[in-house]
Scaffold this motif. Structure first.
Motif, PDB file in Angstrom:
ATOM      1  N   THR A 197       0.770  -1.376   0.007  1.00 57.85           N
ATOM      2  CA  THR A 197      -0.386   0.108   0.154  1.00 57.85           C
ATOM      3  C   THR A 197       0.999   2.041  -0.278  1.00 57.85           C
ATOM      4  N   ARG A 198       0.833   2.394  -0.859  1.00 58.19           N
ATOM      5  CA  ARG A 198       1.310   3.691  -1.086  1.00 58.19           C
ATOM      6  C   ARG A 198       0.235   4.537  -0.728  1.00 58.19           C
ATOM      7  N   MET A 199       0.711   5.751  -0.095  1.00 57.29           N
ATOM      8  CA  MET A 199      -0.272   6.964  -0.328  1.00 57.29           C
ATOM      9  C   MET A 199       0.934   8.260  -0.045  1.00 57.29           C
ATOM     10  N   PHE A 200       0.401   9.452  -0.494  1.00 57.99           N
ATOM     11  CA  PHE A 200       0.886  10.849  -0.234  1.00 57.99           C
ATOM     12  C   PHE A 200       0.021  11.424   0.170  1.00 57.99           C
ATOM     13  N   LEU A 201       0.918  12.367   1.334  1.00 64.37           N
ATOM     14  CA  LEU A 201       0.314  13.193   2.077  1.00 64.37           C
ATOM     15  C   LEU A 201       0.402  15.051   1.013  1.00 64.37           C
ATOM     16  N   ASN A 202      -1.026  14.894   1.657  1.00 64.05           N
ATOM     17  CA  ASN A 202      -0.769  16.461   0.821  1.00 64.05           C
ATOM     18  C   ASN A 202      -0.240  17.546   1.862  1.00 64.05           C
ATOM     19  N   THR A 203       1.324  17.557   1.534  1.00 65.60           N
ATOM     20  CA  THR A 203       1.781  18.244   2.438  1.00 65.60           C
ATOM     21  C   THR A 203       2.980  18.663   1.037  1.00 65.60           C
ATOM     22  N   PRO A 204       3.801  20.213   1.440  1.00 64.60           N
ATOM     23  CA  PRO A 204       4.923  20.208   0.334  1.00 64.60           C
ATOM     24  C   PRO A 204       5.371  19.009  -0.176  1.00 64.60           C
ATOM     25  N   GLY A 205       5.812  18.938  -1.131  1.00 64.66           N
ATOM     26  CA  GLY A 205       6.736  17.659  -1.675  1.00 64.66           C
ATOM     27  C   GLY A 205       6.333  16.695  -1.783  1.00 64.66           C
ATOM     28  N   SER A 206       4.740  16.630  -1.157  1.00 63.37           N
ATOM     29  CA  SER A 206       3.728  15.340  -1.686  1.00 63.37           C
ATOM     30  C   SER A 206       4.275  13.995  -0.681  1.00 63.37           C
ATOM     31  N   PRO A 207       5.264  14.249   0.512  1.00 65.13           N
ATOM     32  CA  PRO A 207       5.828  12.862   1.097  1.00 65.13           C
ATOM     33  C   PRO A 207       5.204  11.327   0.871  1.00 65.13           C
ATOM     34  N   LEU A 208       5.885  10.466   0.461  1.00 62.18           N
ATOM     35  CA  LEU A 208       5.137   8.540   0.544  1.00 62.18           C
ATOM     36  C   LEU A 208       5.114   8.352   2.510  1.00 62.18           C
ATOM     37  N   VAL A 209       4.128   7.506   2.329  1.00 63.98           N
ATOM     38  CA  VAL A 209       3.687   7.256   3.210  1.00 63.98           C
ATOM     39  C   VAL A 209       3.302   5.596   2.366  1.00 63.98           C
ATOM     40  N   SER A 210       3.949   4.691   2.479  1.00 65.15           N
ATOM     41  CA  SER A 210       4.538   3.034   2.661  1.00 65.15           C
ATOM     42  C   SER A 210       3.722   2.108   3.827  1.00 65.15           C
ATOM     43  N   GLY A 211       3.799   0.912   3.861  1.00 64.00           N
ATOM     44  CA  GLY A 211       3.356  -0.211   4.228  1.00 64.00           C
ATOM     45  C   GLY A 211       3.024  -1.739   3.293  1.00 64.00           C
ATOM     46  N   ASP A 212       4.394  -2.555   3.909  1.00 64.81           N
ATOM     47  CA  ASP A 212       4.323  -3.430   3.169  1.00 64.81           C
ATOM     48  C   ASP A 212       3.879  -4.637   4.097  1.00 64.81           C
ATOM     49  N   TYR A 213       3.313  -5.899   3.723  1.00 64.11           N
ATOM     50  CA  TYR A 213       3.020  -6.938   4.709  1.00 64.11           C
ATOM     51  C   TYR A 213       2.523  -8.080   3.691  1.00 64.11           C
ATOM     52  N   LEU A 214       4.203  -9.279   4.252  1.00 63.20           N
ATOM     53  CA  LEU A 214       4.663  -9.565   3.236  1.00 63.20           C
ATOM     54  C   LEU A 214       4.835 -11.193   4.085  1.00 63.20           C
ATOM     55  N   THR A 261       6.899  -3.901   6.844  1.00 64.37           N
ATOM     56  CA  THR A 261       8.049  -2.208   6.556  1.00 64.37           C
ATOM     57  C   THR A 261       7.058  -1.428   6.586  1.00 64.37           C
ATOM     58  N   THR A 262       6.519   0.153   6.982  1.00 64.37           N
ATOM     59  CA  THR A 262       6.359   0.887   7.331  1.00 64.37           C
ATOM     60  C   THR A 262       7.481   1.580   7.320  1.00 64.37           C
ATOM     61  N   ASN A 263       7.299   2.756   6.356  1.00 56.98           N
ATOM     62  CA  ASN A 263       8.105   3.863   6.171  1.00 56.98           C
ATOM     63  C   ASN A 263       7.542   5.616   5.865  1.00 56.98           C
ATOM     64  N   ASN A 264       7.549   6.299   7.008  1.00 54.92           N
ATOM     65  CA  ASN A 264       6.416   7.435   7.592  1.00 54.92           C
ATOM     66  C   ASN A 264       5.047   7.299   8.082  1.00 54.92           C
ATOM     67  N   MET A 265       5.104   6.432   8.435  1.00 58.65           N
ATOM     68  CA  MET A 265       3.457   6.163   9.353  1.00 58.65           C
ATOM     69  C   MET A 265       3.505   6.698  10.261  1.00 58.65           C
ATOM     70  N   LEU A 266       2.644   6.890  10.850  1.00 60.49           N
ATOM     71  CA  LEU A 266       1.858   7.871  11.851  1.00 60.49           C
ATOM     72  C   LEU A 266       1.903   7.013  12.996  1.00 60.49           C
ATOM     73  N   TYR A 267       2.724   6.783  14.573  1.00 66.59           N
ATOM     74  CA  TYR A 267       3.181   6.162  15.138  1.00 66.59           C
ATOM     75  C   TYR A 267       2.830   6.922  16.326  1.00 66.59           C
ATOM     76  N   HIS A 268       2.172   6.949  17.527  1.00 73.06           N
ATOM     77  CA  HIS A 268       1.982   7.223  18.645  1.00 73.06           C
ATOM     78  C   HIS A 268       2.118   9.059  18.131  1.00 73.06           C
ATOM     79  N   GLY A 269       1.598   9.732  17.496  1.00 72.98           N
ATOM     80  CA  GLY A 269       1.719  10.849  17.604  1.00 72.98           C
ATOM     81  C   GLY A 269       3.111  11.591  16.290  1.00 72.98           C
ATOM     82  N   GLN A 270       4.143  10.514  16.169  1.00 76.83           N
ATOM     83  CA  GLN A 270       5.089  11.592  14.971  1.00 76.83           C
ATOM     84  C   GLN A 270       5.086  10.332  14.100  1.00 76.83           C
ATOM     85  N   ARG A 271       6.285  10.666  12.676  1.00 72.58           N
ATOM     86  CA  ARG A 271       5.876   9.427  11.387  1.00 72.58           C
ATOM     87  C   ARG A 271       7.407   8.955  11.513  1.00 72.58           C
ATOM     88  N   ILE A 272       7.451   7.435  11.416  1.00 73.48           N
ATOM     89  CA  ILE A 272       8.783   6.687  11.322  1.00 73.48           C
ATOM     90  C   ILE A 272       8.798   5.398  10.778  1.00 73.48           C
TER      91      ILE A 272
END
Length: 474
Positions: A197-214, A261-272
């Motif tokens: 799964t991939r999504m783009f944030l509607n913020t400057p630079g359109s940061p990518l947020v991704s989640g993979d589950y294998l 694997t998650t990238n830039n995912m919101l977790y406990h108030g911060q993206r990690i």
């Protein structure tokens, strides 16, 4: 008349083999298949090894060779597997494998022995679904508007099982016999599930947020089971009883792996970024078949015979086919400090108890022609409570199946031909989705929330069998 060691080639005649949570997926022998397996009370060929070994004692000492084939088309559709109008469609066309069986010579005419070797399960499922759209995932205070999201789910499962049986029947008199079969099953199962799964944030630079589950696993398993049977042959009807012990493990090894694997995912108030990964091999594999009991009666009628059979299968508590050893799984570990490999790297299953029944009728047109009609059910043993525990769920089919068979037989002095049309159908109106990306959320790494959907199944096949009689006098 002497016993002749002439092997018998049979088709492992499954009316529906492409299922992974059904006991009656296979029917052995052309006549037994046309009768829908309603032969526990009277089996006339070597398939008695699998239905009721006591009937072996009454098989004629002349060997019979049966060569059969079944061509089958199957279709499975899981509606909205990934989201609205994102279906799984699985189509299979198969030429089913052969069974090799035969009688073994004995010096005692009241004792008959036989063997059978079959590819008893051949299951394959391949599903692929994809979404591409805008979804309200992130709070507007951080990312105003809907987020552009792409998701893809693939699911592949391949399961085969080969069965070997060695049976013996002992006739006490012209009415009664007992028998036993030692069954050995060799099972192979490979499974792979990939969700991206991939999504783009509607913020400057359109940061990518991704989640993979294998998830994936593979295992081999060798198990045994004992079947006991008793048979009564009357003047107008025959009765048979058969009891199967619980299976027991002989050998089994497997491999299981998972990667989250998650990238830039919101977790406990911060993206990690979070990674959870492990692979373990040479694990003990365990696959179980519960104890079961079957009974059947075959009644002679004016122009044919009626066969009825019922079989009860006990339930099994949820157990692990494969279970990884405790090890570090999540990194950074403080993200989920209480979760290890033994929580996520376990292949789990469980069986609810089921009752299957079948009714078959064979109509005698004349000394050469017979017609067969049968109807049977094949209830799924899938246990929904398996979904409530962590781990990999290997079972896909959850629907009960109903089978109709129509066919006939043409008999000659040396040769007889059997043909039949087989139709199976089933559905599950409360099938739980594998994932639902119509409602993705960062709370579960963009997997979405499972909801109830619908699954449909049907199959159609043509059975063709040839029987050659070898009558050798001493």
């Amino acid at each position: 008349m002497k016993f002749l060691f002439i092997p018998v080639l049979l088709l492992s005649c499954y009316i529906s083999i492409a299922q992974d949570t059904h006991y009656w997926a296979l029917q052995f022998g052309t006549r037994s298949s046309l009768m829908g397996g309603a032969v526990v009370g009277r089996v006339k060929d070597n398939s008695a090894i699998f239905y009721n070994p006591a009937c072996l004692a009454f098989i004629d000492t002349s060997s019979i060779t049966i060569n059969a084939d079944l061509y089958q088309l199957e279709k499975t559709k899981i509606e909205n597997a990934l989201g609205n109008e994102k279906d799984f469609n699985n189509n299979n066309f198969k030429n089913l494998p052969l069974l090799i069986s035969g009688l073994i010579p004995t010096k005692n005419p009241d004792i008959k022995m036989g063997y059978g070797f079959a590819s008893s399960v051949d299951y394959g499922f391949h599903g692929l679904a994809r979404i591409d759209g805008n979804y309200p995932i992130v709070d507007d205070a951080e990312s105003p508007g809907d987020e552009t999201t792409i998701g893809q789910l693939s699911l592949n499962s391949r399961l085969t099982e080969t069965t070997f049986g060695y049976g013996i029947g002992n006739k006490f008199n012209d009415r009664w016999s007992i028998g036993a079969t030692m069954l050995v099953y060799w099972r192979n199962h490979s499974y792979e599930r990939n969700l991206y799964t991939r999504m783009f944030l509607n913020t400057p630079g359109s940061p990518l947020v991704s989640g993979d589950y294998l998830q994936n696993f593979y295992y081999d398993n060798l198990r045994g089971q004992l079947k006991l049977g008793i048979y009564y042959r009357g003047d107008r009807f025959d009765i048979g009883l058969a009891l199967n012990s619980p299976s027991f493990r002989i050998f089994g090894k497997g491999v299981v792996a998972a990667d989250i694997t998650t990238n830039n995912m919101l977790y406990h108030g911060q993206r990690i970024d979070i990674v959870a990964n492990d692979r373990q091999e040479k694990l003990h594999s365990v696959y179980k078949t519960p104890w079961s009991a079957a009974s059947g009666i075959n009644i002679d009628m004016k122009r044919g015979q009626l066969g009825i059979a019922v079989q009860y299968y006990a339930g099994l508590e949820i157990y692990d086919i494969l279970k990884a050893k405790p090890a570090a799984f999540v990194r950074p570990q403080q993200a989920y400090a209480d979760i290890g490999s033994d929580d996520f790297l376990r292949v789990k299953t469980g069986n609810k108890s089921v009752v299957n029944w079948t009714v078959g009728y064979e109509y005698i047109l004349n000394s050469k022609f017979t017609l067969d009609l049968s109807f049977r059910n094949d209830n799924s043993f899938f246990d929904n409570s398996v979904r409530d525990t962590r781990g990999i769920e290997p079972d896909i089919s959850t629907w009960d199946i109903y089978h109709v068979v129509l066919g006939g037989n043409v008999s000659g002095r040396r040769l007889s031909v059997s043909t039949g049309i087989l139709y199976g159908f089933g559905s599950d109106k409360k099938y739980e989705q594998d994932s639902n990306l119509d409602e993705p959320s960062e709370r579960n790494f963009l997997q979405g929330n499972r909801t109830i959907t619908k699954a449909n199944y049907y199959s159609i096949g043509i059975l063709v069998g040839v029987t050659i009689n070898f009558n050798k006098k001493s």
